[in-house]
Design a protein around this motif. Structure first.
Motif, PDB file in Angstrom:
ATOM      1  N   LEU A 272       0.974  -1.255   0.137  1.00 27.39           N
ATOM      2  CA  LEU A 272      -0.109  -0.004  -0.044  1.00 27.39           C
ATOM      3  C   LEU A 272       0.787   1.275   0.127  1.00 27.39           C
ATOM      4  O   LEU A 272       0.306   2.470  -0.288  1.00 27.39           O
ATOM      5  CB  LEU A 272      -1.085  -0.051   1.212  1.00 27.39           C
ATOM      6  N   SER A 273       2.213   1.014   0.164  1.00 23.19           N
ATOM      7  CA  SER A 273       2.826   2.251   0.368  1.00 23.19           C
ATOM      8  C   SER A 273       2.735   3.190   1.432  1.00 23.19           C
ATOM      9  O   SER A 273       3.009   4.627   1.345  1.00 23.19           O
ATOM     10  CB  SER A 273       3.067   2.958  -0.995  1.00 23.19           C
ATOM     11  N   THR A 289      -5.393  -0.743  10.810  1.00 19.99           N
ATOM     12  CA  THR A 289      -5.465   0.704  10.595  1.00 19.99           C
ATOM     13  C   THR A 289      -4.488   1.112   9.181  1.00 19.99           C
ATOM     14  O   THR A 289      -3.241   0.739   9.226  1.00 19.99           O
ATOM     15  CB  THR A 289      -5.004   1.507  11.878  1.00 19.99           C
ATOM     16  N   ILE A 290      -5.124   1.581   8.333  1.00 15.18           N
ATOM     17  CA  ILE A 290      -4.606   2.208   7.120  1.00 15.18           C
ATOM     18  C   ILE A 290      -4.638   3.546   7.160  1.00 15.18           C
ATOM     19  O   ILE A 290      -5.760   4.254   6.680  1.00 15.18           O
ATOM     20  CB  ILE A 290      -5.261   1.529   5.900  1.00 15.18           C
ATOM     21  N   GLU A 296      -6.774  12.209  -2.592  1.00 14.80           N
ATOM     22  CA  GLU A 296      -6.052  11.603  -3.738  1.00 14.80           C
ATOM     23  C   GLU A 296      -5.571  10.173  -3.177  1.00 14.80           C
ATOM     24  O   GLU A 296      -5.433   9.430  -3.916  1.00 14.80           O
ATOM     25  CB  GLU A 296      -4.916  12.351  -4.316  1.00 14.80           C
ATOM     26  N   GLU A 297      -4.948  10.292  -1.976  1.00 15.20           N
ATOM     27  CA  GLU A 297      -4.427   9.158  -1.413  1.00 15.20           C
ATOM     28  C   GLU A 297      -5.434   8.077  -0.823  1.00 15.20           C
ATOM     29  O   GLU A 297      -5.159   6.851  -1.272  1.00 15.20           O
ATOM     30  CB  GLU A 297      -3.295   9.479  -0.236  1.00 15.20           C
ATOM     31  N   LEU A 301      -5.543   4.251  -2.591  1.00 12.40           N
ATOM     32  CA  LEU A 301      -5.660   3.217  -1.593  1.00 12.40           C
ATOM     33  C   LEU A 301      -6.824   2.394  -1.869  1.00 12.40           C
ATOM     34  O   LEU A 301      -6.835   1.226  -1.899  1.00 12.40           O
ATOM     35  CB  LEU A 301      -5.685   3.408  -0.059  1.00 12.40           C
ATOM     36  N   LYS A 302      -8.067   2.863  -2.091  1.00 13.53           N
ATOM     37  CA  LYS A 302      -9.114   2.287  -2.399  1.00 13.53           C
ATOM     38  C   LYS A 302      -9.082   1.562  -3.907  1.00 13.53           C
ATOM     39  O   LYS A 302      -9.636   0.190  -3.828  1.00 13.53           O
ATOM     40  CB  LYS A 302     -10.461   3.334  -2.732  1.00 13.53           C
TER      41      LYS A 302
END
Length: 308
Positions: A272-273, A289-290, A296-297, A301-302
């Motif tokens: 996921l970076s 937890t992400i 935008e981020e 991720l989505k």
């Protein structure tokens, strides 16, 4: 060969007699009735209606095609049986497979025995002849016996005489109707045998019948294994609402090794970076937890997680 030709010609002659309005036979005492009733007659396929009292409801397509091929090559060897309804109008009493197969190959006529009977007699003839001659499934046979009891008021003793079966055999078939409809369907479709059904009928509660039925199908139990499972149920769980009694021991709860968490934490973060946080308890519950810092981020991720 000469006899066969003579018999066929006789059938056609009788057929012509039946199509003559002046010789409309309605009862066994009518003129020329003795020439027709009980004899083989070539009847037009279009003059015959199917029997609403037919106990058979399942017709195997492959077997029907095989019969049709045989009829195409050899003709209809065994005549069907019909009863006279009206002028040049008949109803099947028995032989619906032969009738259907003959229609498949496009026959215009079919050899038939003609009987004169009322609805009750027709029902009894259809049920008795089909039980004796056709390969009905066990539930269809049981339903046929039940109809003979309900609609013809035959006792099991009388029925035994009519169909040539032991009274105990008839009783065993009738007991199958005490099974849950799901299990009856399973017998009809061949998932379980009549032997399985005879064992399951000793289980009073329908929900327990189904639980055992699912076990039989899932584990491919034999009839003997089924009888043992029913016996175990009766001896140890007669008052239970489910088949298996609850275990006296607490089930062992799943746990998560901390090394397992730390080993896989890096994989999440790398994919996921972002720095992912995982918290887990010894009982096996946890939370991932992400974090994200912009719209935008979040969308990035989505897309990674859902593919959208």
């Amino acid at each position: 060969m000469a006899k066969a030709i003579k018999k066929q010609a006789l059938g056609r002659g009788l057929s012509a007699l039946l199509k003559d309005p002046e010789n409309d036979i309605q009862s066994a005492t009518d003129k020329n009735a003795d020439k027709v009733v009980g004899n083989i007659v070539e009847l037009d396929m279009d003059s015959i209606d199917v029997n609403p009292f037919q106990p058979r409801s399942n017709f195997n397509d492959e077997a029907l095609q095989e019969l049709a091929s045989s009829i195409k090559e050899l003709g209809v060897i065994q005549p069907i049986t019909v009863r006279k309804l009206d002028f040049n109008k008949y109803q099947l009493v028995s032989g619906e497979r032969r009738y259907r197969a003959s229609k498949l190959v496009g026959l215009e006529t079919i050899p038939a025995y003609i009987r004169i009977a009322n609805d009750q007699e027709s029902l009894e003839m259809a049920l008795v002849e089909n039980i004796q001659r056709q390969d009905l499934d066990p539930i269809e046979i049981a339903l046929s016996y039940q109809r003979l009891i309900d609609e013809i008021q035959l006792t099991q003793e009388k029925m035994s005489e009519r169909v040539g079966k032991k009274r105990s055999t008839i009783t065993n078939y009738l007991r199958l109707l005490r099974l849950d409809p799901i299990i009856q369907t399973g017998i009809r479709d061949g998932f379980v045998s009549m032997g399985h059904g005879r064992a399951l009928v000793n289980v009073e509660k329908k929900q327990d019948q189904i639980a055992l039925y699912e076990k039989i199908v899932g584990e491919n139990l034999s009839v003997r294994d089924t009888e043992k499972a029913v016996k175990d149920y009766q001896e140890g769980n007669t008052n239970a609402t489910t088949v298996e009694a609850p275990s006296s021991k607490e089930p062992k709860k799943a746990t998560i090794n901390p090394d397992f968490i730390s080993k896989n934490l890096g994989a999440f973060s790398e994919y996921l970076s972002v720095k992912v946080d995982i918290k887990a308890s010894e009982k096996g519950k946890g939370k991932i937890t992400i974090p994200f810092h912009s719209k935008e981020e979040f969308n990035r991720l989505k897309k990674l997680i859902t593919g959208e």
